[in-house]
Motif scaffolding. Structure first.
Motif, PDB file in Angstrom:
ATOM      1  N   GLU A 142       0.821  -1.219   0.000  1.00 58.43           N
ATOM      2  CA  GLU A 142       0.000   0.000   0.000  1.00 58.43           C
ATOM      3  C   GLU A 142       0.853   1.266   0.000  1.00 58.43           C
ATOM      4  N   GLY A 143       2.187   1.111  -0.093  1.00 64.34           N
ATOM      5  CA  GLY A 143       3.066   2.263  -0.163  1.00 64.34           C
ATOM      6  C   GLY A 143       3.538   2.792   1.171  1.00 64.34           C
ATOM      7  N   VAL A 144       3.323   2.030   2.261  1.00 61.97           N
ATOM      8  CA  VAL A 144       3.763   2.457   3.593  1.00 61.97           C
ATOM      9  C   VAL A 144       5.203   1.983   3.810  1.00 61.97           C
ATOM     10  N   PRO A 145       6.141   2.876   4.108  1.00 60.85           N
ATOM     11  CA  PRO A 145       7.530   2.460   4.345  1.00 60.85           C
ATOM     12  C   PRO A 145       7.658   1.563   5.580  1.00 60.85           C
ATOM     13  N   VAL A 146       8.548   0.572   5.479  1.00 59.59           N
ATOM     14  CA  VAL A 146       8.880  -0.293   6.609  1.00 59.59           C
ATOM     15  C   VAL A 146      10.181   0.231   7.199  1.00 59.59           C
ATOM     16  N   LYS A 147      10.110   0.799   8.389  1.00 57.58           N
ATOM     17  CA  LYS A 147      11.273   1.464   8.985  1.00 57.58           C
ATOM     18  C   LYS A 147      12.283   0.471   9.549  1.00 57.58           C
ATOM     19  N   SER A 148      11.800  -0.581  10.186  1.00 55.87           N
ATOM     20  CA  SER A 148      12.723  -1.580  10.745  1.00 55.87           C
ATOM     21  C   SER A 148      11.967  -2.874  10.964  1.00 55.87           C
ATOM     22  N   ALA A 149      12.734  -3.938  11.116  1.00 57.84           N
ATOM     23  CA  ALA A 149      12.174  -5.264  11.397  1.00 57.84           C
ATOM     24  C   ALA A 149      13.219  -6.057  12.152  1.00 57.84           C
ATOM     25  N   GLY A 150      12.776  -7.056  12.887  1.00 57.88           N
ATOM     26  CA  GLY A 150      13.741  -7.848  13.636  1.00 57.88           C
ATOM     27  C   GLY A 150      13.083  -8.797  14.600  1.00 57.88           C
ATOM     28  N   ALA A 151      13.846  -9.150  15.618  1.00 59.69           N
ATOM     29  CA  ALA A 151      13.395 -10.120  16.619  1.00 59.69           C
ATOM     30  C   ALA A 151      13.681  -9.568  18.002  1.00 59.69           C
ATOM     31  N   PHE A 152      12.976 -10.123  18.987  1.00 57.45           N
ATOM     32  CA  PHE A 152      13.201  -9.708  20.364  1.00 57.45           C
ATOM     33  C   PHE A 152      13.078 -10.909  21.289  1.00 57.45           C
ATOM     34  N   LEU A 153      13.613 -10.749  22.475  1.00 61.31           N
ATOM     35  CA  LEU A 153      13.473 -11.752  23.524  1.00 61.31           C
ATOM     36  C   LEU A 153      13.047 -11.017  24.784  1.00 61.31           C
ATOM     37  N   LEU A 154      11.842 -11.315  25.252  1.00 61.06           N
ATOM     38  CA  LEU A 154      11.317 -10.715  26.468  1.00 61.06           C
ATOM     39  C   LEU A 154      11.311 -11.785  27.547  1.00 61.06           C
ATOM     40  N   LEU A 155      12.360 -11.753  28.376  1.00 59.31           N
ATOM     41  CA  LEU A 155      12.564 -12.793  29.380  1.00 59.31           C
ATOM     42  C   LEU A 155      12.606 -14.151  28.693  1.00 59.31           C
ATOM     43  N   LEU A 156      11.580 -15.006  28.860  1.00 60.36           N
ATOM     44  CA  LEU A 156      11.618 -16.336  28.255  1.00 60.36           C
ATOM     45  C   LEU A 156      10.874 -16.409  26.931  1.00 60.36           C
ATOM     46  N   PHE A 157      10.326 -15.287  26.469  1.00 63.19           N
ATOM     47  CA  PHE A 157       9.453 -15.337  25.301  1.00 63.19           C
ATOM     48  C   PHE A 157      10.074 -14.604  24.118  1.00 63.19           C
ATOM     49  N   PRO A 158      10.331 -15.337  23.012  1.00 64.15           N
ATOM     50  CA  PRO A 158      10.882 -14.713  21.808  1.00 64.15           C
ATOM     51  C   PRO A 158       9.753 -14.218  20.910  1.00 64.15           C
ATOM     52  N   GLY A 159      10.104 -13.407  19.936  1.00 69.14           N
ATOM     53  CA  GLY A 159       9.102 -12.932  18.992  1.00 69.14           C
ATOM     54  C   GLY A 159       9.733 -12.099  17.907  1.00 69.14           C
ATOM     55  N   GLY A 160       8.894 -11.663  16.961  1.00 72.47           N
ATOM     56  CA  GLY A 160       9.348 -10.806  15.881  1.00 72.47           C
ATOM     57  C   GLY A 160       8.533  -9.532  15.853  1.00 72.47           C
ATOM     58  N   PHE A 161       9.021  -8.518  15.143  1.00 76.94           N
ATOM     59  CA  PHE A 161       8.320  -7.248  15.062  1.00 76.94           C
ATOM     60  C   PHE A 161       8.681  -6.548  13.766  1.00 76.94           C
ATOM     61  N   VAL A 162       7.814  -5.655  13.354  1.00 72.08           N
ATOM     62  CA  VAL A 162       8.116  -4.718  12.271  1.00 72.08           C
ATOM     63  C   VAL A 162       7.671  -3.333  12.733  1.00 72.08           C
ATOM     64  N   GLU A 163       8.376  -2.327  12.284  1.00 72.68           N
ATOM     65  CA  GLU A 163       8.036  -0.942  12.613  1.00 72.68           C
ATOM     66  C   GLU A 163       7.687  -0.219  11.315  1.00 72.68           C
ATOM     67  N   LEU A 164       6.412   0.180  11.196  1.00 72.13           N
ATOM     68  CA  LEU A 164       5.941   0.872  10.010  1.00 72.13           C
ATOM     69  C   LEU A 164       6.011   2.384  10.213  1.00 72.13           C
ATOM     70  N   ASP A 165       6.001   3.102   9.114  1.00 71.89           N
ATOM     71  CA  ASP A 165       5.922   4.563   9.174  1.00 71.89           C
ATOM     72  C   ASP A 165       4.470   4.928   9.480  1.00 71.89           C
ATOM     73  N   GLU A 166       4.188   5.153  10.774  1.00 73.44           N
ATOM     74  CA  GLU A 166       2.807   5.365  11.191  1.00 73.44           C
ATOM     75  C   GLU A 166       2.217   6.663  10.643  1.00 73.44           C
ATOM     76  N   SER A 167       3.055   7.596  10.246  1.00 78.61           N
ATOM     77  CA  SER A 167       2.530   8.839   9.676  1.00 78.61           C
ATOM     78  C   SER A 167       1.908   8.606   8.297  1.00 78.61           C
ATOM     79  N   ALA A 168       2.282   7.493   7.640  1.00 73.99           N
ATOM     80  CA  ALA A 168       1.738   7.199   6.316  1.00 73.99           C
ATOM     81  C   ALA A 168       0.417   6.439   6.387  1.00 73.99           C
ATOM     82  N   LEU A 169       0.151   5.762   7.497  1.00 73.61           N
ATOM     83  CA  LEU A 169      -1.068   4.963   7.606  1.00 73.61           C
ATOM     84  C   LEU A 169      -2.347   5.795   7.506  1.00 73.61           C
TER      85      LEU A 169
END
Length: 284
Positions: A142-169
């Protein structure tokens, strides 16, 4: 490897990741890896991954928009179905119907054994990555820039994330925004369907696992967490529905013979059935 040993290995691996996250910045390697500690979570950000997601989304714009439209329709249908089931089940619980299904949240150490934590963490990981990445792909379409993406570990729980340009939404049409927001849940539904197909094809259920027993109940002195019930009075109980059906032919106070897998051993046990709390006519 026992469940306790597996849990200890998990905790040791998590401790090693946190130690690396704290000590690597001193060596100057953290910036190159995109690794840093942000409060409790240990985060790895990748601009290269974000660029790849955005490039793929823009290159397959038409297909991903169709996926987004399908996600909106599927999300609305599944949401309505879920609400209908919850209300129907609540009515059955209030009327003490034998077909009622208690809804219990899965919380390791509370509603399920702590030895289920590694499996719970794996489920969180499998759920988050497709969810977040599908958000990114449809947003990029839809033309929204993806600012960053990656993985995280919160104590015992892993996961992934993406950071969108919220001003474009907010600049997108309502339909385009709906596509972006619905895409993640649709990805989870697809992963669930694939898991069901794989499990039904590759995994044959052996029995019903005992997560715990009620204190003071007759079974509390006989069954142990981790036992797998494979038979009740000669009736196989490969699934929860078979287990419930086997119990329904008995009454509270009756004695039944239960065959369980306890570690590598097959154990025959005699269990006196108790009454369900609030439902004296139903055995448990």
């Amino acid at each position: 490897m026992s469940s306790t040993e597996g849990l200890l290995w998990l905790v040791a691996c998590v401790a090693a990741v946190y130690a690396a996250a704290y000590f690597l910045p001193r060596s100057g390697r953290a910036a190159r890896l995109g690794l840093r500690v942000e409060g409790l979570p240990v985060v790895v950000r990748s601009s290269r991954l974000a660029a790849q997601l955005e490039s793929f989304g823009r290159s397959h714009r038409r297909a991903l928009r169709l996926v987004g439209d399908a996600s909106v329709v599927a999300g609305a249908a599944l949401g309505a179905l879920g609400l209908a089931f919850l209300h129907y089940n609540l009515l059955q619980l209030l009327t003490k119907s034998p077909v009622a299904s208690p809804v219990v949240p899965l919380v390791p150490g509370w509603t399920v054994g702590i030895d289920a934590l590694p499996f719970f963490a794996a489920a969180v990981l499998v759920a988050l990555f497709p969810h977040e990445f599908m958000h990114a792909l449809v947003a990029a379409a839809e033309g929204v820039p993806v600012k960053s993406a990656g993985a995280f570990l919160l104590l015992l729980f892993p996961g992934g994330f993406v950071e969108l340009d919220e001003s474009a939404l907010p600049q997108l049409s309502a339909r385009a925004q709906a596509r972006v927001f619905a895409a993640g849940s649709a990805a989870n539904a697809l992963v669930f369907l694939l898991a069901v197909v794989a499990a039904s094809t590759l995994v044959y259920p052996a029995g019903v696992r005992v997560a715990g027993t009620l204190p003071g109940a007759p079974a509390s002195s006989v069954l142990a967490p981790g036992d797998v019930i494979v038979e009740v009075s000669g009736v196989p109980t490969r699934t929860v529905s078979e287990f419930v059906a086997a119990l329904s032919s008995h009454k509270p106070g009756e004695q039944v013979w239960v065959v369980v897998l306890r570690g590598s051993r097959v154990v025959n046990l005699s269990v006196t059935l108790a009454s369900r709390p609030g439902e004296p006519g139903r055995p448990m």
